[in-house]
Design a protein around this motif. Structure first.
Motif, PDB file in Angstrom:
ATOM      1  N   TYR A   1     -15.309  -9.529 -24.720  1.00 39.13           N
ATOM      2  CA  TYR A   1     -16.519  -9.469 -23.933  1.00 39.13           C
ATOM      3  C   TYR A   1     -16.098  -7.976 -23.236  1.00 39.13           C
ATOM      4  O   TYR A   1     -16.731  -7.245 -22.732  1.00 39.13           O
ATOM      5  CB  TYR A   1     -15.916 -10.111 -22.341  1.00 39.13           C
ATOM      6  N   THR A   2     -14.911  -7.294 -23.196  1.00 38.38           N
ATOM      7  CA  THR A   2     -14.207  -6.416 -22.738  1.00 38.38           C
ATOM      8  C   THR A   2     -14.234  -5.068 -23.247  1.00 38.38           C
ATOM      9  O   THR A   2     -14.690  -3.795 -23.282  1.00 38.38           O
ATOM     10  CB  THR A   2     -12.682  -5.854 -22.873  1.00 38.38           C
ATOM     11  N   ILE A   3     -15.046  -4.894 -24.755  1.00 41.74           N
ATOM     12  CA  ILE A   3     -14.996  -4.397 -25.523  1.00 41.74           C
ATOM     13  C   ILE A   3     -16.664  -4.220 -25.283  1.00 41.74           C
ATOM     14  O   ILE A   3     -16.800  -2.845 -25.786  1.00 41.74           O
ATOM     15  CB  ILE A   3     -15.107  -4.602 -27.569  1.00 41.74           C
ATOM     16  N   GLY A   4     -17.540  -4.697 -25.400  1.00 42.44           N
ATOM     17  CA  GLY A   4     -18.579  -4.956 -24.774  1.00 42.44           C
ATOM     18  C   GLY A   4     -19.454  -4.449 -23.846  1.00 42.44           C
ATOM     19  O   GLY A   4     -19.830  -3.287 -23.509  1.00 42.44           O
ATOM     20  N   LEU A   5     -18.307  -3.823 -22.601  1.00 44.31           N
ATOM     21  CA  LEU A   5     -18.185  -3.512 -21.616  1.00 44.31           C
ATOM     22  C   LEU A   5     -18.843  -1.767 -21.840  1.00 44.31           C
ATOM     23  O   LEU A   5     -18.611  -0.904 -21.238  1.00 44.31           O
ATOM     24  CB  LEU A   5     -17.302  -4.074 -20.303  1.00 44.31           C
TER      25      LEU A   5
ATOM     26  N   VAL B   1     -24.556 -10.326 -23.942  1.00 45.32           N
ATOM     27  CA  VAL B   1     -24.147 -10.045 -22.741  1.00 45.32           C
ATOM     28  C   VAL B   1     -23.734  -8.615 -21.853  1.00 45.32           C
ATOM     29  O   VAL B   1     -23.460  -7.526 -21.232  1.00 45.32           O
ATOM     30  CB  VAL B   1     -23.765 -11.533 -22.070  1.00 45.32           C
ATOM     31  N   SER B   2     -21.740  -8.634 -22.078  1.00 43.60           N
ATOM     32  CA  SER B   2     -21.096  -7.458 -21.971  1.00 43.60           C
ATOM     33  C   SER B   2     -22.093  -5.560 -22.382  1.00 43.60           C
ATOM     34  O   SER B   2     -21.226  -5.244 -21.560  1.00 43.60           O
ATOM     35  CB  SER B   2     -20.155  -7.152 -22.373  1.00 43.60           C
ATOM     36  N   LEU B   3     -22.579  -5.957 -23.517  1.00 48.95           N
ATOM     37  CA  LEU B   3     -23.372  -4.630 -24.081  1.00 48.95           C
ATOM     38  C   LEU B   3     -24.127  -4.496 -22.774  1.00 48.95           C
ATOM     39  O   LEU B   3     -24.437  -2.890 -22.345  1.00 48.95           O
ATOM     40  CB  LEU B   3     -23.654  -4.836 -25.652  1.00 48.95           C
ATOM     41  N   ILE B   4     -25.220  -5.538 -22.435  1.00 47.02           N
ATOM     42  CA  ILE B   4     -26.257  -5.107 -21.437  1.00 47.02           C
ATOM     43  C   ILE B   4     -25.711  -5.015 -19.926  1.00 47.02           C
ATOM     44  O   ILE B   4     -25.871  -3.452 -19.374  1.00 47.02           O
ATOM     45  CB  ILE B   4     -27.365  -6.775 -21.253  1.00 47.02           C
ATOM     46  N   LEU B   5     -24.396  -5.788 -19.333  1.00 46.29           N
ATOM     47  CA  LEU B   5     -24.096  -5.606 -18.203  1.00 46.29           C
ATOM     48  C   LEU B   5     -23.175  -4.077 -18.191  1.00 46.29           C
ATOM     49  O   LEU B   5     -22.955  -3.445 -18.054  1.00 46.29           O
ATOM     50  CB  LEU B   5     -23.221  -6.907 -18.183  1.00 46.29           C
ATOM     51  N   GLY B   6     -22.791  -3.760 -19.139  1.00 42.84           N
ATOM     52  CA  GLY B   6     -22.011  -2.466 -19.283  1.00 42.84           C
ATOM     53  C   GLY B   6     -23.149  -1.358 -19.342  1.00 42.84           C
ATOM     54  O   GLY B   6     -22.469  -0.296 -18.289  1.00 42.84           O
ATOM     55  N   ALA B   7     -23.861  -1.513 -19.836  1.00 43.42           N
ATOM     56  CA  ALA B   7     -24.881   0.126 -20.007  1.00 43.42           C
ATOM     57  C   ALA B   7     -25.758  -0.346 -19.299  1.00 43.42           C
ATOM     58  O   ALA B   7     -26.281   0.767 -17.890  1.00 43.42           O
ATOM     59  CB  ALA B   7     -26.243  -0.470 -20.730  1.00 43.42           C
ATOM     60  N   VAL B   8     -25.407  -1.521 -17.749  1.00 41.78           N
ATOM     61  CA  VAL B   8     -26.164  -1.120 -16.223  1.00 41.78           C
ATOM     62  C   VAL B   8     -25.185  -1.031 -15.498  1.00 41.78           C
ATOM     63  O   VAL B   8     -26.139  -0.317 -14.666  1.00 41.78           O
ATOM     64  CB  VAL B   8     -26.856  -2.575 -16.257  1.00 41.78           C
ATOM     65  N   GLY B   9     -24.084  -1.342 -15.688  1.00 44.67           N
ATOM     66  CA  GLY B   9     -22.817  -0.974 -14.659  1.00 44.67           C
ATOM     67  C   GLY B   9     -22.853  -1.744 -13.087  1.00 44.67           C
ATOM     68  O   GLY B   9     -21.507  -1.765 -13.311  1.00 44.67           O
ATOM     69  N   ARG B  10     -23.607  -1.120 -12.362  1.00 48.29           N
ATOM     70  CA  ARG B  10     -24.209  -2.515 -11.885  1.00 48.29           C
ATOM     71  C   ARG B  10     -24.713  -3.292 -10.895  1.00 48.29           C
ATOM     72  O   ARG B  10     -25.738  -2.578 -11.417  1.00 48.29           O
ATOM     73  CB  ARG B  10     -23.377  -1.338 -10.876  1.00 48.29           C
TER      74      ARG B  10
END
Length: 525
Positions: free
Chosen positions: A52-56, A384-393
């Motif tokens: 998850y942290t890698i994906g973020l 999930v983390s790839l998507i949320l990392g790209a979205v940011g907030r």
């Protein structure tokens, strides 16, 4: 975990195992005493936290790369994973290796712990619940641990040998690719050209990675505002690399002597970004809040970058702000500048995102033959983390984790996971070492690693004309192993390996999780 991390720091012939040593220490302890085990929930949480942290961190760069060469490189990487899966199937059948061991060996040869975890998760549905179930569940982990060391060393050897064979000049590659390490500098330029675009559109119009931080007009110094123009005789301060600033001078005017960082009336300060209101939003949208101040540079980790209107800040960034003396304190309050605050992370978004990822990983995807494929507790959180990392907030919720906290959580997660799977498989590992078939697994695993490495490097460099440093990074990303990236980066001493690594890492992680399960299904047919 403590002993493994300590042993992992020992360097032999320029190579060290790093955190992977925890796996082998766990195997050793459990081989001596089989009752030494960790509850499965411990290392499942560790695995989810790691991916998850890698994906973020990789999310923003991953989706940005897809707009340029990223699609081409990801397709190349995906095809190589498909090819090596087919080769592995043929070798496993040819050498009559049992299906659970064959799938585990495949994941070890490609050094992918989440893929091995996916094999262990999938295996019970294929072997039923007979008396040998527990013993068979250990086989993939044992085979993985046998093939894993050569999975790391084989790639490093391949990169080292081919770099010599192809006579690679890493410094020249970095210069040709425009990624040679260059410091940012600020130079004063007197405008001599007429009809220049506005200062805010000038970088885009001239295709330059610069920012204009100050304008001096008729002896008065001020910060540029959107839409401001400059006339011949005006003096501007330009921030960028030496190459970019020199290009700007040719298009704008002539250099002037003097230190532009000590102008009267303006001040500058490096400020930690610690307020959530300033992150996850492009700087152009923050402009109304940045009245009488300008962000010129952003430092993230160890890298400096020129601030552009599209730059999105993250918690833990350090920004260089230029502002009048009376506004510099307001800038500090606006960005926060609190090291303590960015260390005190908000766990709620982290746990919420991980929970959604684990739930998505549990969704079965039907396959022919009545079986089903799951992303598992590695693939689900990664997607999930790839998507949320790209979205940011999302509204007030900031998904990103401060840089330092991300690295700490990642290290803790992978350490927990490796300790868990090592102790779980210890008893089976001890028996495997006394079994002649272990030599077969070692040999076939080494063959898979070398075939995969050499094909990727030769095709990528010779036929696709990717710089060798970058294709080595792509290989490291496809192996999803930080030790390989560390070795390649040490050899090149530039950013090409990191660029290749982050471009394909997310795809490779998901692709190998899926391919390992597909291989397992095929072997049981």
């Amino acid at each position: 975990m403590s002993l493994g991390l300590l042993i992992g720091r020992i360097k032999i012939a320029g190579f060290r195992l790093g955190v992977a040593a925890v796996l082998f220490v766990g195997l050793g302890f459990a081989t001596l005493e089989p009752d030494i085990t960790l509850p499965s929930i411990v290392f499942i949480i560790g695995l989810s936290m790691f991916v998850y942290t890698i994906g973020l961190e990789a999310g923003p760069g991953f989706f940005q790369s897809l707009r340029t060469t990223g699609i081409r490189h990801n397709i190349f990487g995906l095809l190589m994973v498909v090819v090596i899966t087919g080769v592995s199937y043929a070798l496993i059948k040819a050498f009559n290796i049992d299906s659970p061991s064959g799938a585990g060996m495949f994941t070890g040869a490609l050094t992918n712990t989440p893929a091995m975890a996916a094999v262990v998760d999938t295996l019970p549905a294929l072997i039923g619940s007979d008396s040998d179930t527990k013993a068979q569940l250990e086989l993939p982990v044992v085979a993985y641990s046998l093939a894993y060391p050569i999975g790391v060393l084989g790639v490093i050897i391949s990169v080292a040998v081919l770099a010599k064979v192809f006579r690679i000049d890493h410094d020249q590659e970095a210069r040709d690719a425009g990624v040679a390490i260059q410091e940012l500098l600020t130079r004063r330029i007197r405008v001599t050209k007429e009809g220049l675009p506005s200062v805010t559109t000038m970088p885009h119009r001239f295709d330059l990675e610069i920012i204009i931080s100050r304008i001096e007009h008729s002896g008065k110094l001020f910060l540029p505002e959107p839409g401001d123009h400059v006339d011949p005789g005006d003096i501007i301060s330009v921030v960028g690399t030496e190459e970019e600033v020199n290009k700007a001078q040719e298009l704008i005017g002539e250099f002037l002597p003097g230190d532009p960082t000590h102008d009267e009336g303006l001040d500058y300060r490096r400020i930690f970004v610690s307020t959530t209101e300033m992150v996850g939003i492009p700087l152009r949208k923050l402009r109304p809040r940045l009245d009488h101040m300008l962000v010129t540079r952003v430092r993230r980790g160890d890298a400096d970058m020129v601030a552009t209107p599209d730059t999105i800040l993250q918690l833990g960034d350090r920004v260089r702000v230029v502002a009048p003396h009376e506004s510099i304190d307001r800038a500090t309050r606006l960005f926060g500048d609190s090291y303590k605050r960015i260390s005190d992370i908000n766990l709620l978004p982290l746990l919420l995102g991980m929970s959604v990822g684990v739930l998505i990983g549990m969704i079965p995807i039907p396959l022919p033959g009545g079986t089903a494929l799951k992303l598992g507790s590695a693939g689900g959180p990664l997607v999930v983390s790839l998507i949320l990392g790209a979205v940011g907030r999302t509204g007030p919720v900031v998904w990103q984790v401060p840089y330092g906290a991300n690295l700490a959580l990642r290290q803790l997660g992978i350490t927990l996971f490796l300790a868990g799977i090592g102790t779980t498989a210890g008893a089976g590992f001890g028996k495997a070492l006394a079994d002649p078939r272990s030599l077969t697994i070692l040999a076939v695993g080494a063959a898979i690693t070398m075939i995969f490495s050499l094909l990727t490097l030769i095709i990528g460099y010779k036929f696709m004309k990717i710089p060798f440093g970058q294709v080595s990074g792509i290989l490291a990303g496809m192996q999803t192993h930080p030790a390989v990236l560390s070795y390649v980066s040490d050899q090149t001493k530039n950013e090409l390996p990191s660029i290749g690594y982050t471009t394909v890492y997310p795809m490779a992680m998901v692709a190998k999780i899926v391919s390992a399960q597909v291989l397992l299904f095929l072997l049981f047919l």
